[in-house]
Design an enzyme around this catalytic site. Structure first.
Site, PDB file in Angstrom:
ATOM      1  N   GLN A   4      19.675  24.710  28.314  1.00  0.00           N
ATOM      2  CA  GLN A   4      18.316  24.710  27.758  1.00  0.00           C
ATOM      3  C   GLN A   4      17.975  23.310  27.256  1.00  0.00           C
ATOM      4  O   GLN A   4      16.856  23.053  26.851  1.00  0.00           O
ATOM      5  CB  GLN A   4      18.244  25.689  26.574  1.00  0.00           C
ATOM      6  N   ARG A  19      12.454  10.972  20.836  1.00  0.00           N
ATOM      7  CA  ARG A  19      13.616  11.722  21.350  1.00  0.00           C
ATOM      8  C   ARG A  19      14.280  10.957  22.501  1.00  0.00           C
ATOM      9  O   ARG A  19      15.490  10.874  22.591  1.00  0.00           O
ATOM     10  CB  ARG A  19      13.210  13.095  21.908  1.00  0.00           C
ATOM     11  N   TYR A  57       8.094  12.765  21.909  1.00  0.00           N
ATOM     12  CA  TYR A  57       9.111  12.700  22.971  1.00  0.00           C
ATOM     13  C   TYR A  57       9.620  11.278  23.182  1.00  0.00           C
ATOM     14  O   TYR A  57      10.770  11.098  23.597  1.00  0.00           O
ATOM     15  CB  TYR A  57       8.585  13.326  24.274  1.00  0.00           C
ATOM     16  N   HIS A  75      14.693  24.028  30.697  1.00  0.00           N
ATOM     17  CA  HIS A  75      13.526  23.590  29.919  1.00  0.00           C
ATOM     18  C   HIS A  75      13.098  22.166  30.230  1.00  0.00           C
ATOM     19  O   HIS A  75      12.414  21.537  29.431  1.00  0.00           O
ATOM     20  CB  HIS A  75      13.812  23.743  28.411  1.00  0.00           C
ATOM     21  N   VAL A 110      17.208  19.307  27.117  1.00  0.00           N
ATOM     22  CA  VAL A 110      16.478  18.352  27.950  1.00  0.00           C
ATOM     23  C   VAL A 110      17.230  17.020  28.032  1.00  0.00           C
ATOM     24  O   VAL A 110      16.799  16.101  28.712  1.00  0.00           O
ATOM     25  CB  VAL A 110      15.030  18.137  27.460  1.00  0.00           C
ATOM     26  N   ASP A 111      18.377  16.928  27.331  1.00  0.00           N
ATOM     27  CA  ASP A 111      19.170  15.695  27.434  1.00  0.00           C
ATOM     28  C   ASP A 111      19.968  15.694  28.746  1.00  0.00           C
ATOM     29  O   ASP A 111      20.013  16.699  29.461  1.00  0.00           O
ATOM     30  CB  ASP A 111      20.080  15.532  26.204  1.00  0.00           C
ATOM     31  N   THR A 136      23.876  27.958  21.248  1.00  0.00           N
ATOM     32  CA  THR A 136      22.469  28.358  21.304  1.00  0.00           C
ATOM     33  C   THR A 136      22.246  29.554  20.380  1.00  0.00           C
ATOM     34  O   THR A 136      23.070  30.460  20.318  1.00  0.00           O
ATOM     35  CB  THR A 136      21.988  28.685  22.732  1.00  0.00           C
ATOM     36  N   SER A 137      21.111  29.526  19.663  1.00  0.00           N
ATOM     37  CA  SER A 137      20.804  30.630  18.755  1.00  0.00           C
ATOM     38  C   SER A 137      20.411  31.890  19.527  1.00  0.00           C
ATOM     39  O   SER A 137      20.293  32.951  18.938  1.00  0.00           O
ATOM     40  CB  SER A 137      19.655  30.216  17.831  1.00  0.00           C
TER      41      SER A 137
HETATM   42  P1  OAD Z   1      18.726  26.239  18.221  1.00  0.00           P
HETATM   43  O1  OAD Z   1      18.458  25.111  17.284  1.00  0.00           O
HETATM   44  O2  OAD Z   1      17.844  27.428  18.152  1.00  0.00           O
HETATM   45  O3  OAD Z   1      20.213  26.753  17.998  1.00  0.00           O
HETATM   46  C1  OAD Z   1      21.285  25.856  17.923  1.00  0.00           C
HETATM   47  C2  OAD Z   1      22.570  26.625  17.922  1.00  0.00           C
HETATM   48  O4  OAD Z   1      23.636  25.678  17.945  1.00  0.00           O
HETATM   49  C3  OAD Z   1      22.792  27.508  16.698  1.00  0.00           C
HETATM   50  O5  OAD Z   1      23.299  28.773  17.101  1.00  0.00           O
HETATM   51  C4  OAD Z   1      23.814  26.729  15.899  1.00  0.00           C
HETATM   52  O6  OAD Z   1      24.669  27.562  15.116  1.00  0.00           O
HETATM   53  C5  OAD Z   1      24.607  26.045  16.999  1.00  0.00           C
HETATM   54  N1  OAD Z   1      25.340  24.845  16.602  1.00  0.00           N
HETATM   55  C6  OAD Z   1      25.053  23.944  15.619  1.00  0.00           C
HETATM   56  N2  OAD Z   1      25.972  22.974  15.593  1.00  0.00           N
HETATM   57  C7  OAD Z   1      26.866  23.226  16.583  1.00  0.00           C
HETATM   58  C8  OAD Z   1      28.042  22.593  17.065  1.00  0.00           C
HETATM   59  N3  OAD Z   1      28.501  21.471  16.523  1.00  0.00           N
HETATM   60  N4  OAD Z   1      28.702  23.170  18.096  1.00  0.00           N
HETATM   61  C9  OAD Z   1      28.243  24.329  18.661  1.00  0.00           C
HETATM   62  N5  OAD Z   1      27.148  24.965  18.238  1.00  0.00           N
HETATM   63  C10 OAD Z   1      26.465  24.437  17.217  1.00  0.00           C
HETATM   64  O7  OAD Z   1      18.779  25.607  19.702  1.00  0.00           O
HETATM   65  P2  OAD Z   1      18.654  26.350  21.126  1.00  0.00           P
HETATM   66  O8  OAD Z   1      19.259  27.701  21.066  1.00  0.00           O
HETATM   67  O9  OAD Z   1      19.159  25.398  22.138  1.00  0.00           O
HETATM   68  O10 OAD Z   1      13.073  24.823  23.784  1.00  0.00           O
HETATM   69  O11 OAD Z   1      17.093  26.477  21.252  1.00  0.00           O
HETATM   70  C11 OAD Z   1      16.557  27.034  22.391  1.00  0.00           C
HETATM   71  C12 OAD Z   1      15.229  26.388  22.736  1.00  0.00           C
HETATM   72  O12 OAD Z   1      14.386  26.394  21.580  1.00  0.00           O
HETATM   73  C13 OAD Z   1      15.336  24.907  23.074  1.00  0.00           C
HETATM   74  O13 OAD Z   1      15.670  24.679  24.437  1.00  0.00           O
HETATM   75  C14 OAD Z   1      13.958  24.377  22.762  1.00  0.00           C
HETATM   76  C15 OAD Z   1      13.733  25.105  21.452  1.00  0.00           C
HETATM   77  O14 OAD Z   1      12.426  25.323  21.099  1.00  0.00           O
HETATM   78  C16 OAD Z   1      12.007  24.075  24.118  1.00  0.00           C
HETATM   79  O15 OAD Z   1      11.727  23.022  23.555  1.00  0.00           O
HETATM   80  C17 OAD Z   1      11.230  24.642  25.248  1.00  0.00           C
END
Ligand code: OAD
Length: 233
Positions: free
Chosen positions: A86, A56, A53, A104, A88-89, A170-171
């Protein structure tokens, strides 16, 4: 003012230079999530977790909000905008968004390991031996896997009150956050901005904008403002 709820994930900050988690080269490809983001990992090797961290945090202080974060400020002039992130930034806050709920946790804060209510602003490295006011070791103020997402209750309330629901970058793979979309009403227009459209099930009235955040969010914001203005004339 109509309430717009925006659920954001790592993708909105990707073009600012912060790695996502599950894309190619993402954080979870190079780090074992259970080693660096779980209470058990912290108990086993706190130094490794703190260092993860610290890297980060340093990186975050070197990057800036992008056009995706900034477009959401424009939206605030016309709608009651609530961001549920979601991430943390602090890039939404730095862009100027006024209502940001962090599901988160926050990287620029530290929390007592014994007294969770003790949370401190924290911009420098966090090390073993850094203690809270009551003498317990501090940890990153981040929700780890297996821990309760205490902000879900207010987030669910917001999602249920949304007049428009937007999802950016978000995925939608991590629960409970991913389930928020299902709390928005049936008739509520929903938009998902992502270059790789995530799978969603049983979500009515959803439109996908297959684009990066810096392109897709400004386009969507312009469209929503124009629709709102044409309706009120
Ligand atoms: P992910 O890494 O799972 O997903 C990122 C998403 O962003 C994907 O759907 C990508 O296609 C999309 N993406 C990539 N580049 C992009 C761009 N330039 N513009 C828009 N979208 C783009 O990240 P999260 O869904 O945020 O939790 O992950 C959820 C949680 O999983 C996080 O908060 C973290 C992680 O483990 C904790 O640490 C508790």
């Amino acid at each position: 003012m109509k309430k717009v709820v925006v659920l954001t994930g790592a993708g909105i900050s990707a073009e600012s230079g912060i790695s996502t988690f599950r894309d190619k080269g993402g954080l979870w490809e190079n780090h074992d999530v259970y080693e660096v983001a779980s209470p058990e990992g912290f108990a086993r090797n706190p130094k490794l977790v703190l260092e993860f961290y610290n890297v980060r945090r340093k990186g975050l202080l070197e990057v800036q909000p992008n056009a995706g974060h900034k477009a959401l400020i424009e939206l605030e002039k016309h709608f009651d905008v609530h961001i549920i992130t979601q991430n943390v930034d602090d890039l939404h806050e730095r862009a100027g968004s006024s209502k940001v709920l962090h599901l988160h946790g926050e990287l620029l804060k530290a929390q007592s390991t014994r007294h969770p209510e003790l949370v401190y602003e924290w911009k420098k490295d966090l090390n073993l031996g850094d203690k809270c006011g009551r003498g317990a070791q501090l940890r990153p103020f981040v929700v780890w896997f297996g821990e309760a997402v205490t902000m879900m209750e207010p987030a669910i309330r917001l999602a249920a009150e949304a007049g428009i629901f937007i999802v950016v970058g978000t995925s939608l793979l991590v629960y409970p956050a991913a389930g928020l979309l299902n709390y928005a009403g049936y008739d509520v227009p929903k938009y998902i901005v992502d270059p790789n459209v995530p799978e969603v099930y049983n979500v009515p009235n959803v439109e996908f904008l297959q684009a990066k955040a810096t392109e897709g969010v400004p386009i969507l914001v312009k469209r929503l403002i124009a629709d709102d203005q044409s309706r009120s004339h």
